[in-house]
Design a protein around this motif. Sequence first.
Motif, mmCIF file in Angstrom:
data_model
loop_
_atom_site.group_PDB
_atom_site.id
_atom_site.type_symbol
_atom_site.label_atom_id
_atom_site.label_comp_id
_atom_site.label_asym_id
_atom_site.label_seq_id
_atom_site.Cartn_x
_atom_site.Cartn_y
_atom_site.Cartn_z
ATOM 1 N N ILE A 1 0.839 -1.202 0.000
ATOM 2 C CA ILE A 1 0.000 0.000 0.000
ATOM 3 C C ILE A 1 0.875 1.254 0.000
ATOM 4 C CG2 ILE A 1 -1.666 1.336 1.364
ATOM 5 C CD1 ILE A 1 -2.951 -1.385 2.104
ATOM 6 N N GLU A 2 1.948 1.251 0.780
ATOM 7 C CA GLU A 2 2.868 2.397 0.789
ATOM 8 C C GLU A 2 3.527 2.571 -0.584
ATOM 9 O OE1 GLU A 2 4.123 2.167 5.518
ATOM 10 O OE2 GLU A 2 5.200 0.967 4.046
ATOM 11 N N PHE A 3 3.881 1.454 -1.231
ATOM 12 C CA PHE A 3 4.428 1.532 -2.588
ATOM 13 C C PHE A 3 3.428 2.214 -3.519
ATOM 14 C CE2 PHE A 3 4.216 -0.167 -6.875
ATOM 15 C CZ PHE A 3 5.470 0.151 -7.370
ATOM 16 N N LEU A 4 2.179 1.760 -3.475
ATOM 17 C CA LEU A 4 1.150 2.326 -4.353
ATOM 18 C C LEU A 4 0.949 3.809 -4.092
ATOM 19 C CD1 LEU A 4 -1.420 -0.586 -4.232
ATOM 20 C CD2 LEU A 4 -0.099 0.145 -6.239
ATOM 21 N N GLN A 5 0.966 4.214 -2.822
ATOM 22 C CA GLN A 5 0.816 5.628 -2.491
ATOM 23 C C GLN A 5 1.987 6.436 -3.060
ATOM 24 O OE1 GLN A 5 0.414 5.081 1.745
ATOM 25 N NE2 GLN A 5 -1.833 5.149 1.646
ATOM 26 N N ALA A 6 3.210 5.925 -2.902
ATOM 27 C CA ALA A 6 4.389 6.616 -3.425
ATOM 28 C C ALA A 6 4.363 6.634 -4.958
ATOM 29 C CB ALA A 6 5.664 5.946 -2.926
ATOM 30 N N ALA B 1 -10.881 -4.213 4.974
ATOM 31 C CA ALA B 1 -10.254 -2.944 5.345
ATOM 32 C C ALA B 1 -9.108 -2.601 4.387
ATOM 33 C CB ALA B 1 -9.745 -2.992 6.781
ATOM 34 N N ASP B 2 -8.317 -3.618 4.005
ATOM 35 C CA ASP B 2 -7.228 -3.389 3.055
ATOM 36 C C ASP B 2 -7.775 -3.019 1.685
ATOM 37 O OD1 ASP B 2 -5.237 -3.892 4.926
ATOM 38 O OD2 ASP B 2 -5.117 -6.020 4.422
ATOM 39 N N VAL B 3 -8.824 -3.701 1.255
ATOM 40 C CA VAL B 3 -9.445 -3.403 -0.041
ATOM 41 C C VAL B 3 -9.953 -1.961 -0.050
ATOM 42 C CG1 VAL B 3 -11.356 -3.970 -1.595
ATOM 43 C CG2 VAL B 3 -10.024 -5.814 -0.537
ATOM 44 N N ALA B 4 -10.566 -1.531 1.035
ATOM 45 C CA ALA B 4 -11.070 -0.160 1.130
ATOM 46 C C ALA B 4 -9.932 0.853 1.035
ATOM 47 C CB ALA B 4 -11.851 0.024 2.427
#
Length: 143
Positions: A74-79, A103-106
Amino acid sequence: MAAISCILLVDDDDTTNFLNQALLRRMAVTDQVLVALDGQQALDLLDTHCEEPTSPTCPALILLDMKMPRMNGIEFLQAYAQRPAAQNPAVVIIMLTTSLNPADVARMQNLPIAGYLTKPLSQEKISQLLAEHFGQSTEGNQQ
């Protein structure tokens, strides 16, 4: 010729990476597999291999583990989403997970992923992914 010129595996588990590389080689779906052990290494590899978006070593597919130390999926995707568009190749990003926690999917709703696959990868999952995202069939390649 392989369906995809380059695939990037992002997973902190060496055994998973070994098995996934063996599967992709056996299916002959790619000419090259890059491996990163966390999200930061993946970003670094994209910087190195995608200076020219048409480079044969610039990944067209990223198989991204969700849970990793240092920088998780998720941090990779945000970056990745924060990078200038010119730095990001046209890539299909598939999140790999052991379970689809709601929760992760959301948390990933507005992030640049094309879908999810549960671990472990299989010939069937790879074939479906290729058909759905690359218009490719691997029927002649499976052994």
